[in-house]
Enzyme design. Structure first.
Site, mmCIF file in Angstrom:
data_model
loop_
_atom_site.group_PDB
_atom_site.id
_atom_site.type_symbol
_atom_site.label_atom_id
_atom_site.label_comp_id
_atom_site.label_asym_id
_atom_site.label_seq_id
_atom_site.Cartn_x
_atom_site.Cartn_y
_atom_site.Cartn_z
ATOM 1 N N TYR A 155 0.826 -1.200 0.000
ATOM 2 C CA TYR A 155 0.000 0.000 0.000
ATOM 3 C C TYR A 155 0.866 1.258 0.000
ATOM 4 O O TYR A 155 0.637 2.185 -0.788
ATOM 5 C CB TYR A 155 -0.932 0.016 1.214
ATOM 6 C CG TYR A 155 -1.815 1.242 1.251
ATOM 7 C CD1 TYR A 155 -2.911 1.354 0.407
ATOM 8 C CD2 TYR A 155 -1.540 2.299 2.123
ATOM 9 C CE1 TYR A 155 -3.721 2.484 0.418
ATOM 10 C CE2 TYR A 155 -2.340 3.425 2.146
ATOM 11 C CZ TYR A 155 -3.424 3.510 1.290
ATOM 12 O OH TYR A 155 -4.218 4.630 1.303
ATOM 13 N N LYS A 159 1.197 4.226 -3.021
ATOM 14 C CA LYS A 159 0.859 5.640 -2.858
ATOM 15 C C LYS A 159 2.055 6.541 -3.196
ATOM 16 O O LYS A 159 1.872 7.674 -3.660
ATOM 17 C CB LYS A 159 0.338 5.909 -1.445
ATOM 18 C CG LYS A 159 -1.038 5.298 -1.206
ATOM 19 C CD LYS A 159 -2.063 5.803 -2.233
ATOM 20 C CE LYS A 159 -3.457 5.278 -1.997
ATOM 21 N NZ LYS A 159 -4.439 5.803 -2.970
#
Length: 230
Positions: A155, A159
């Site tokens: 994750y 990002k």
């Protein structure tokens, strides 16, 4: 009137962003993969529903054509994303990585490619990419911030990529305002409602970027306090 599309708009930050923008006078297309949930959410708020799976070229192209035919688009908010599996990093698989990156990163490419031709007809074309402080080197190395306590390789790296894609697309399309927004640690289903911010606070940065009317800087990364560290 400003017309806006929000992906992943049937719940959480996407839903709250839709609510606020509708209140501000935008026409809002609420995108969701699940038609039933998306239509219900749009019905409650008074938005327009468009079915869109950001991991599908065909679905994204169809949504772009639907919105173009209905009058066009001024603001695209790439909000849809997934956290990926929770568990020991040593157990992450290539399949896990592909799933997270397809939804969180490749979708930005897919959406940008499909919607830039639609946005070019706007007098104030705007793209807002929802990223995270968890993708910021500055944030994850700052021991005073919660981001420094979290280990989530897929994750967080996804990002980081979203933020850099934002910068690169801003350079590629200088006639548009393309920026990234970090919602911050917000209480949503995404984190089991453990966040310390309300959903309204979590949408402050996205809302600001979406309501600048094509003005202001491009290629920046902000949170609700202002320009955020990369």
């Amino acid at each position: 009137m400003t017309t806006t599309l929000i992906t992943g708009a049937n719940k959480g930050l996407g839903y709250e962003t839709a609510r606020r923008l509708l209140e501000a006078g935008h026409t809002v297309w609420m995108g969701a993969r699940d038609a039933t949930r998306g239509q219900e959410a749009a019905g409650v708020l008074g938005g327009r529903f468009v079915q869109i799976d950001v991991t599908s070229d065909e679905s994204v192209a169809a949504a772009a054509e639907t919105i173009r035919a209905a009058g066009g688009l001024d603001v695209l908010i790439n909000n849809a994303g997934i956290p990926g599996p929770f568990g020991p990093p040593a157990e992450l698989s290539a399949a896990d990585a592909l799933a997270v990156y397809d939804t969180n990163i490749v979708s930005i490419v897919r959406m940008t490619t499909a919607f830039v031709p639609v946005l070019r007809d706007s007098s104030a074309p705007t793209i807002v990419n929802v990223t995270s402080g968890l993708g910021s080197f500055g944030a994850v190395h700052d021991t005073d911030r919660i981001e420094s306590t979290i280990v989530a390789p897929l994750y967080t790296s996804s990002k980081s990529a979203v933020t850099m894609l934002t910068v690169q697309y801003a350079k590629a399309f200088p006639e548009m305002r393309i920026n990234a927004a970090d919602p911050g640690y917000t209480a949503t289903d995404f984190n089991g409602n453990s966040g310390t911010q309300t959903v309204q606070e979590g949408t402050d940065a996205v809302f600001e970027l979406a309501t600048r009317g094509g003005e202001g800087p491009t290629g920046t990364f902000i949170d609700r306090s202002g320009v955020a560290p990369f």
